[in-house]
Design a protein around this motif. Structure first.
Motif, PDB file in Angstrom:
ATOM      1  N   ARG A 167       0.804  -1.224   0.000  1.00 56.71           N
ATOM      2  CA  ARG A 167       0.000   0.000   0.000  1.00 56.71           C
ATOM      3  C   ARG A 167       0.840   1.280   0.000  1.00 56.71           C
ATOM      4  NH1 ARG A 167      -5.245  -0.902  -0.188  1.00 56.71           N
ATOM      5  NH2 ARG A 167      -6.062  -2.848   0.575  1.00 56.71           N
ATOM      6  N   VAL A 168       1.994   1.213  -0.647  1.00 55.82           N
ATOM      7  CA  VAL A 168       2.843   2.398  -0.792  1.00 55.82           C
ATOM      8  C   VAL A 168       2.061   3.506  -1.489  1.00 55.82           C
ATOM      9  CG1 VAL A 168       4.892   3.312  -1.967  1.00 55.82           C
ATOM     10  CG2 VAL A 168       5.006   1.143  -0.759  1.00 55.82           C
ATOM     11  N   TYR A 169       1.305   3.153  -2.509  1.00 50.27           N
ATOM     12  CA  TYR A 169       0.519   4.136  -3.260  1.00 50.27           C
ATOM     13  C   TYR A 169      -0.457   4.865  -2.337  1.00 50.27           C
ATOM     14  CZ  TYR A 169      -3.337   0.939  -2.895  1.00 50.27           C
ATOM     15  OH  TYR A 169      -4.326   0.140  -2.389  1.00 50.27           O
ATOM     16  N   GLN A 170      -1.024   4.139  -1.363  1.00 52.67           N
ATOM     17  CA  GLN A 170      -2.005   4.720  -0.441  1.00 52.67           C
ATOM     18  C   GLN A 170      -1.347   5.752   0.480  1.00 52.67           C
ATOM     19  OE1 GLN A 170      -5.346   3.971  -0.564  1.00 52.67           O
ATOM     20  NE2 GLN A 170      -5.680   5.588   0.923  1.00 52.67           N
ATOM     21  N   ARG A 171      -0.191   5.412   0.998  1.00 53.12           N
ATOM     22  CA  ARG A 171       0.526   6.349   1.870  1.00 53.12           C
ATOM     23  C   ARG A 171       0.929   7.605   1.103  1.00 53.12           C
ATOM     24  NH1 ARG A 171       2.796   1.470   3.700  1.00 53.12           N
ATOM     25  NH2 ARG A 171       4.786   1.914   2.702  1.00 53.12           N
ATOM     26  N   TYR A 172       1.379   7.417  -0.134  1.00 58.23           N
ATOM     27  CA  TYR A 172       1.738   8.563  -0.973  1.00 58.23           C
ATOM     28  C   TYR A 172       0.509   9.449  -1.204  1.00 58.23           C
ATOM     29  CZ  TYR A 172       3.304  11.358  -4.902  1.00 58.23           C
ATOM     30  OH  TYR A 172       3.615  12.405  -5.716  1.00 58.23           O
ATOM     31  N   ALA A 173      -0.600   8.840  -1.555  1.00 61.45           N
ATOM     32  CA  ALA A 173      -1.828   9.591  -1.826  1.00 61.45           C
ATOM     33  C   ALA A 173      -2.285  10.354  -0.586  1.00 61.45           C
ATOM     34  CB  ALA A 173      -2.928   8.646  -2.303  1.00 61.45           C
ATOM     35  N   GLU A 174      -2.249   9.713   0.566  1.00 64.44           N
ATOM     36  CA  GLU A 174      -2.686  10.378   1.801  1.00 64.44           C
ATOM     37  C   GLU A 174      -1.809  11.570   2.148  1.00 64.44           C
ATOM     38  OE1 GLU A 174      -2.673   7.085   4.509  1.00 64.44           O
ATOM     39  OE2 GLU A 174      -4.625   6.357   3.794  1.00 64.44           O
ATOM     40  N   LYS A 175      -0.547  11.510   1.769  1.00 68.56           N
ATOM     41  CA  LYS A 175       0.388  12.589   2.063  1.00 68.56           C
ATOM     42  C   LYS A 175       0.251  13.748   1.074  1.00 68.56           C
ATOM     43  CE  LYS A 175       5.267  13.491   2.972  1.00 68.56           C
ATOM     44  NZ  LYS A 175       6.594  12.898   3.101  1.00 68.56           N
ATOM     45  N   HIS A 176      -0.036  13.439  -0.205  1.00 72.35           N
ATOM     46  CA  HIS A 176       0.057  14.448  -1.249  1.00 72.35           C
ATOM     47  C   HIS A 176      -1.267  14.844  -1.915  1.00 72.35           C
ATOM     48  CE1 HIS A 176       4.421  14.416  -1.105  1.00 72.35           C
ATOM     49  NE2 HIS A 176       4.362  13.091  -1.067  1.00 72.35           N
ATOM     50  N   LEU A 177      -2.350  14.159  -1.604  1.00 72.48           N
ATOM     51  CA  LEU A 177      -3.626  14.454  -2.245  1.00 72.48           C
ATOM     52  C   LEU A 177      -4.685  14.831  -1.216  1.00 72.48           C
ATOM     53  CD1 LEU A 177      -3.807  11.440  -4.736  1.00 72.48           C
ATOM     54  CD2 LEU A 177      -3.074  13.773  -5.244  1.00 72.48           C
ATOM     55  N   LEU A 178      -5.710  15.497  -1.686  1.00 65.10           N
ATOM     56  CA  LEU A 178      -6.870  15.763  -0.843  1.00 65.10           C
ATOM     57  C   LEU A 178      -7.680  14.477  -0.728  1.00 65.10           C
ATOM     58  CD1 LEU A 178      -7.954  19.160  -2.441  1.00 65.10           C
ATOM     59  CD2 LEU A 178      -6.745  18.826  -0.268  1.00 65.10           C
ATOM     60  N   PRO A 179      -8.363  14.287   0.381  1.00 63.09           N
ATOM     61  CA  PRO A 179      -9.139  13.047   0.558  1.00 63.09           C
ATOM     62  C   PRO A 179     -10.109  12.761  -0.597  1.00 63.09           C
ATOM     63  CG  PRO A 179      -9.031  14.234   2.621  1.00 63.09           C
ATOM     64  CD  PRO A 179      -8.414  15.130   1.573  1.00 63.09           C
ATOM     65  N   GLU A 180     -10.715  13.798  -1.148  1.00 63.17           N
ATOM     66  CA  GLU A 180     -11.673  13.575  -2.241  1.00 63.17           C
ATOM     67  C   GLU A 180     -10.991  13.180  -3.557  1.00 63.17           C
ATOM     68  OE1 GLU A 180     -11.188  18.085  -1.724  1.00 63.17           O
ATOM     69  OE2 GLU A 180     -11.500  16.406  -0.388  1.00 63.17           O
ATOM     70  N   GLN A 181      -9.682  13.250  -3.614  1.00 60.83           N
ATOM     71  CA  GLN A 181      -8.952  12.850  -4.815  1.00 60.83           C
ATOM     72  C   GLN A 181      -8.481  11.404  -4.752  1.00 60.83           C
ATOM     73  OE1 GLN A 181      -6.056  16.152  -4.423  1.00 60.83           O
ATOM     74  NE2 GLN A 181      -6.553  16.596  -6.567  1.00 60.83           N
TER      75      GLN A 181
END
Length: 53
Positions: free
Chosen positions: A26-40
């Motif tokens: 789930r590396v992609y998930q951690r990256y997304a949580e750090k760099h994207l808004l929740p709705e993205q």
């Protein structure tokens, strides 16, 4: 995650074992949580993309 993403794996653009590791860890998930808004952030059913033994 689109079928276009899995083409990288099927067409040899990324090592299949590495691709599966990136998903299962789930590396992609951690990256997304750090760099994207929740709705993205989309939910990902990794079972659709990970190789079966």
């Amino acid at each position: 995650m689109s079928t276009r993403t899995t083409c990288f794996k099927k067409d040899g653009h990324i090592d299949p074992v590495l691709f599966d590791l990136l998903l299962t860890s789930r590396v992609y998930q951690r990256y997304a949580e750090k760099h994207l808004l929740p709705e993205q952030i989309d939910e990902v059913d990794i079972a659709k993309f990970v190789s079966q033994p």
